[in-house]
Every structure is written in structure tokens, then in C-alpha cells.
Design a protein around this motif. Structure first.
Motif, PDB file in Angstrom:
ATOM      1  N   LYS A 179      42.232  18.932  93.372  1.00 49.07           N
ATOM      2  CA  LYS A 179      41.236  18.220  92.557  1.00 49.07           C
ATOM      3  C   LYS A 179      40.160  19.201  92.101  1.00 49.07           C
ATOM      4  CE  LYS A 179      38.612  16.638  96.631  1.00 49.07           C
ATOM      5  NZ  LYS A 179      38.229  15.461  97.423  1.00 49.07           N
ATOM      6  N   TRP A 180      39.859  20.189  92.931  1.00 50.13           N
ATOM      7  CA  TRP A 180      38.868  21.209  92.566  1.00 50.13           C
ATOM      8  C   TRP A 180      39.472  22.217  91.600  1.00 50.13           C
ATOM      9  CZ3 TRP A 180      34.114  19.971  93.872  1.00 50.13           C
ATOM     10  CH2 TRP A 180      33.904  19.162  94.995  1.00 50.13           C
ATOM     11  N   MET A 181      40.657  22.695  91.904  1.00 48.76           N
ATOM     12  CA  MET A 181      41.289  23.695  91.037  1.00 48.76           C
ATOM     13  C   MET A 181      41.642  23.112  89.676  1.00 48.76           C
ATOM     14  SD  MET A 181      43.604  25.932  93.703  1.00 48.76           S
ATOM     15  CE  MET A 181      43.970  24.629  94.863  1.00 48.76           C
ATOM     16  N   GLY A 182      42.097  21.848  89.674  1.00 51.94           N
ATOM     17  CA  GLY A 182      42.415  21.199  88.411  1.00 51.94           C
ATOM     18  C   GLY A 182      41.188  20.997  87.545  1.00 51.94           C
ATOM     19  N   ASN A 183      40.076  20.593  88.158  1.00 53.52           N
ATOM     20  CA  ASN A 183      38.838  20.381  87.399  1.00 53.52           C
ATOM     21  C   ASN A 183      38.312  21.691  86.825  1.00 53.52           C
ATOM     22  OD1 ASN A 183      38.745  17.610  87.705  1.00 53.52           O
ATOM     23  ND2 ASN A 183      37.461  17.677  89.528  1.00 53.52           N
TER      24      ASN A 183
END
Length: 587
Positions: free
Chosen positions: A376-380
Motif C-alpha cells: 500500500k505504501w510502495m503502490g502509493n
């Protein structure tokens, strides 16, 4: 159904029991609760009704059963209603854009997905519901391709068979809405559609087009053994091999049919390594395969193993796979997109993953970004960079999660398998193996040795006390200054639970802080970086450690010994007071 009284002598508990029995329409979970009350197991009843499942790094996940503390129909309805309410409030366009919902092959996943669909339809949100089991990556892929407002995947990924999960956010909205339980009405709703054929076609078209050389793939001398681990990936991997130009894969037949009971593996998690891959080794040996590709049950992760000259199998760690795929994605970029300057290219990794991508980036000139744990962090971060016109080459986390390119802004075990197969084929033309190439990467960019593992702990008080002790080691708000009787000095401490970072001028952490999870990173004087954190999805305390050598530093074995010694000291001295409550990872 069981006949029982709800009078426990505790008015507040009586109210919770009556509320559950009023809202829950599932006879099985109703009976489970009634039986607990009849047996006077009131402490367990209170635990199940007075606590709610919490969101971790990968969503809402837990054992299936009665009560708000477990996964069941009512919790799915409440969660879906909460998300629908929140989504339409902050993003009204959701009522025209819709949401994408998929599910895996676990017990109750089919029903949970349709209960979720009913909630969104009741909130006026159209639903793209995959009609059959799909890999988790199909949900984020569908969100982008369809322009949807959000996506939900019903899966417990690699958790034990008793677990199930629901990957999204929740707001308080507990009483089931009208028609909340009517899944037949939901499926018949004109606002519900099945995107499977369209999305599957687009996904495999894009995957095929991303290959460097399909003729090279067709002529590959490498035989690949593939396991779906009783999950969803078999038919999707078959199609991937076909569209990418490879000869047919060799399936592990005992594990290729979806089975929610996972009869051949105790833990359906290829990250566990050799203990989860016994049947893969057997199949590969019988079919003269030299590379094994293993998906987890929802196909968003990939484990890789390669046969060595001595006949043994090397199971690559997630960090080693990250090194191989990171290097390969840079090579691919230079061949396919030489017009894109390195300064516009990015790779991303979680903070507990190896810093090998940083070393490659520093030498090759592209950019490296570190985020918190979880895609969720890397995608954002990737999405934000793409909006600035930047090119995302690769992202990974050490827990065998890989994002190749930016077609799927999440980890994807299908595309990762194809990129590994492509790399293995490319290397075979040069009479090299994946293992050979990993050693060359270390020689070029510096040896990165990692020592990662975990302890299982079901006692939350034990976990809290362990981390509290680290934060008050020799007095209030003091951290350990060394371990190993002073041999390993602590140079810096970063605590992403409290926001403290001794390496920063203002002592404040740069990465986001979460008080609901435990995470402390120690940087030692010898260059070792070691992180202790709680898992967001399982009852585990994990540790991650790494030491990095310069390319000209030759004594790798000494580095490994030093790191192992340091890790042992950390475990003994920082986790020792709690060790009786900790179960080490099984070999």
C-alpha cells in the motif's frame, strides 16, 4: 439450532450477545456463540464480542468463526458497509466509477465477496465482481483499467486454512442495512457486472507485450516446474507461459487444483522455503526441471528455487529475488527504453528489505525510494511518481512480493514468474544460472548479506512489554547502546512507533509513524541495520538484518559470521526476557 439463555449475569455482555444474535443471520456462527454461552465460556465470549479485528499491513485478516474478533458474514457486511459509507463520502464519484471485487478459493471467499457486493450496491455503488477465483493482482489491475474508485480482494493469502481476510478499510457502520444478506438479489442487480473476460484479456495482452524477446522464450532450454500451492494460479500461469512464448510449464499436479483445505502443506506459504516446496522438488527432479516457480494461494507472491550442480536446491530469499529482478528490470529498461534518462527512473523497496536496489541505483544513476512495509505504501509512492511523469521500473518487499513495471500497482506473482523465467532464459544463453548472476550482482554492487527470521507469539502483553523494555532500557526513554557485552555499538535508533530517530537533526523520523504497530530499527557501528517489528497479518515478531560490503571487500564469509553473531546477541539480550513465550520459526 441451540437453545440457550443469554443471561450471563453481566448486563453489558448480555447486550453484546443479544446484538450479535439479532444481527447475524448465519446459523453456524449463531450456534457457535450460543454453545459458548451454554458452556459458560464467558471469557471467550467477551473476547470475541468485545474486540474487533484490526487492519494490518495487508488488510483485515483472521481466523473464521463467530464474533467481531473473527472473520464471518456479519463482520464482512459491517466492513463493507463502512467502506462504502466512507468511500461515497470522500469520493462521491464512486457512485459512477464503481468498485472491483475479487476472491480466492478459500472457504467462504465466494460468499464473502457477494456479501461485499451487496453492501456496495445498497450504497448506490456499481460493482465489478469477478465471477470466479482470480489472482489478487487482477483487482488492482482492474481498478486501473476500469477507472474504478476502489478494489477489494477477499483472501487470506498464505495464512493457515482457518483464516480469511478482506483487504480494505472500515468505518463504524455496524447494523446490517436492508437487503444486506440478500446475495441473490445483489448478483441479479443490473449494476453488477463481471469484468473477468475483459480484464483477463487485457492483462495477458500487456504481459505478452512486455516480454523482451518471445522467440528467445520459445527456444528456452530451461524447464520450469510450477506450483499453485492449492490456490488460484494454475490456469493463469498456464496462460502466462503460453502468451509469453514459453514451452508449457511442468505443474505440481498434487497442488494445481484449488483446495481450501491445503491437504499437502501445513502452511501454504512458499516464503517458508524448503518445508513448503517438497512436492515441487520431487516433481522437478522427476521432470529434469532446473527452476521452480511457486505462487502463494492468491498468486500475488512468488518463490523461486534453482537446482545446483551438486543436485541440491537453492531457495532464493525474497531479497535475493529482489536483487535479480531489480538488476534485470534495469537491463530491460536500457534495451527497451534507452530514450528514458536514468534520472527519470525509479525503483522502490520497503524499509525492511535489502538495500541492494539502492546500491544498484547509486552506480547506475536511477533513483531509489524507501517506504514503510507493505505494497500500500510502495503502490502509493509509485502512483505519485507516475503522476509526475516518472517511470517505475520495479518495487519489492523481502516477503517475496514483486511489482515489475507499473501495470499492476501491487505485488504480482504471475508477472514476477514470467520475468524470472525470461531472466533464466537470457542467462542460459550465456551458460549462466540465476545463482551465477546473483553472485555477479554482488561483485558489481557489493555483497548484501541478510539474516531474517521470526518468532511466533500469541500473547500481546508479552509483545508490548518486550518493546517497552527496549524503549526504557537503562531508564525512561533510553534505548540499548550496545549488545554483545559492548562488542556491537548502537550508532542510531529509529522508532516508527513513537516517531523518534536519533540520526535526524530534530530526532524525528522521516518515514510515517504508526502507534498501533511495533517497529524499532537499530543501526550498529559496523554498518549492520537490524529491525524488530510485529507482523501486521500474523502473530509474529519479525527481525530483519543486513550488512553491506563494498564491491572490493572480498571476505564475505567473515561478514556472514559477524552478522550471525550480532543477531544472536540481539535475540538473547533484547528479546531474552520474553523468550519463554516465543516460538522460533520452524526449520
Amino acid at each position: 439450532m441451540c437453545e440457550t439463555t443469554t443471561d450471563t449475569g453481566n448486563p453489558s455482555l448480555n447486550k453484546l450477545i443479544e446484538e450479535w444474535l439479532r444481527w447475524d443471520k448465519n446459523e453456524k456462527t449463531q450456534d457457535e456463540l450460543k454453545e459458548l454461552v451454554a458452556r459458560k465460556e464467558l471469557a471467550e465470549v467477551e473476547r470475541l464480542l468485545n474486540n474487533r479485528l484490526l487492519f494490518g499491513t495487508a488488510g483485515l485478516r483472521g481466523r473464521m468463526g463467530t464474533g467481531y474478533a473473527q472473520m464471518n458474514d456479519l463482520v464482512i457486511i459491517q466492513t463493507s458497509q463502512g467502506l462504502a459509507k466512507y468511500l461515497t463520502a470522500v469520493h462521491p464519484e464512486a457512485k459512477s466509477e464503481g468498485v472491483v471485487i475479487g476472491h480466492d478459493s478459500r472457504h467462504n471467499s465466494h460468499r464473502f465477496a457477494r456479501l461485499a457486493a451487496a453492501a456496495f450496491l445498497n450504497a448506490g455503488v456499481p460493482v465489478y465482481l469477478y465471477s470466479k477465483i482470480v489472482p489478487t493482482p487482477f483487482v488492482p489491475f482492474g481498478v486501473v483499467q476500469l477507472g474504478a474508485a476502489a478494489g477489494v480482494m477477499v483472501t487470506a493469502s498464505h495464512n493457515p486454512k482457518e483464516d480469511n481476510g478482506y483487504k480494505q478499510s472500515i468505518e463504524e457502520n455496524l447494523e446490517p442495512w436492508q437487503d444486506a444478506w440478500d446475495t441473490e438479489k445483489a448478483v441479479a442487480d443490473s449494476r453488477l457486472s463481471d469484468p473477468l473476460v475483459e480484464m483477463s484479456g487485457k492483462y495477458f495482452t500487456k504481459l505478452s507485450a512486455s516480454m523482451l524477446d518471445r522467440d528467445m522464450n520459445q527456444a528456452s532450454p530451461v524447464s520450469f516446474t510450477v506450483t499453485a500451492m492449492h490456490g488460484v494460479s494454475h490456469e493463469y500461469m498456464e496462460e502466462a507461459f503460453k502468451v509469453c512464448g514459453f514451452k508449457p510449464m511442468v505443474p505440481v499436479k498434487e497442488q494445481m487444483v484449488p483446495d481450501p483445505d491445503f491437504p499437502t502443506v501445513k502452511f501454504p506459504n512458499p516464503e517458508e522455503g524448503k518445508s513448503a516446496l517438497d512436492l515441487s522438488f520431487k516433481t522437478a527432479n522427476e521432470n529434469k526441471s532446473t527452476v521452480i516457480l511457486a505462487n502463494d494461494p492468491d498468486a500475488d507472491r512468488l518463490a523461486v528455487a534453482e537446482k545446483q550442480p551438486n543436485g541440491q536446491w537453492k531457495v532464493f530469499t525474497g531479497n535475493e529475488e529482489g536483487a535479480l529482478l531489480g538488476w534485470w528490470n534495469w537491463q530491460r529498461c536500457q534495451r527497451l527504453s534507452p530514450h528514458i534518462p536514468a534520472s527519470d527512473c525509479y525503483m522502490v523497496a520497503s524499509t525492511v528489505s535489502s538495500k541492494i536496489l539502492r546500491a544498484i541505483a547509486n552506480k547506475e544513476g536511477f533513483n531509489f525510494v524507501e517506504t514503510l512495509t507493505g505494497f500500500k505504501w510502495m503502490g502509493n509512492v509509485s502512483h505519485g511518481l507516475m503522476k509526475q511523469g516518472k517511470t517505475i521500473l520495479f518495487a519489492f518487499e523481502e516477503a517475496i512480493g514483486f511489482m515489475n513495471g507499473s501495470e499492476v500497482l501491487d505485488k504480482d506473482g504471475i508477472s514476477a514468474a514470467m520475468y524470472v523465467a525470461e531472466l533464466a532464459t537470457h542467462l542460459a544463453k550465456e551458460n549462466k544460472t540465476l545463482t551465477d548472476q546473483l553472485q555477479e550482482i554482488y561483485k558489481m554492487y557489493g555483497y548484501h548479506i541478510c539474516n531474517n527470521s521470526y518468532y511466533i507469539c500469541h500473547d500481546q502483553d508479552t509483545i508490548r512489554n518486550m518493546f517497552k523494555r527496549m524503549r526504557n532500557f537503562s531508564g525512561k526513554d533510553t534505548y540499548p547502546e550496545s549488545v554483545g557485552n559492548g562488542r556491537f555499538k548502537v550508532a542510531a535508533v529509529r522508532d516508527l512507533t513513537t516517531g523518534y530517530d536519533s540520526s535526524q537533526p530534530d530526532k524525528c523520523a522521516v518515514l510515517p509513524v504508526s502507534s498501533s504497530s511495533e517497529m524499532i530499527t537499530f543501526t550498529f557501528g559496523n554498518g549492520c541495520v537490524l529491525t524488530l517489528r510485529t507482523s501486521g497479518t500474523e502473530p509474529k515478531i519479525k527481525y530483519y538484518s543486513e550488512m553491506c560490503a563494498t564491491p572490493d571487500q572480498g571476505d564475505w564469509k567473515a561478514l556472514e559470521v559477524e552478522l550471525a553473531d550480532l543477531v544472536n546477541c540481539v535475540v538473547e539480550e533484547l528479546m531474552q526476557p520474553s523468550k519463554n513465550s516465543l516460538i522460533p520459526k520452524a526449520d
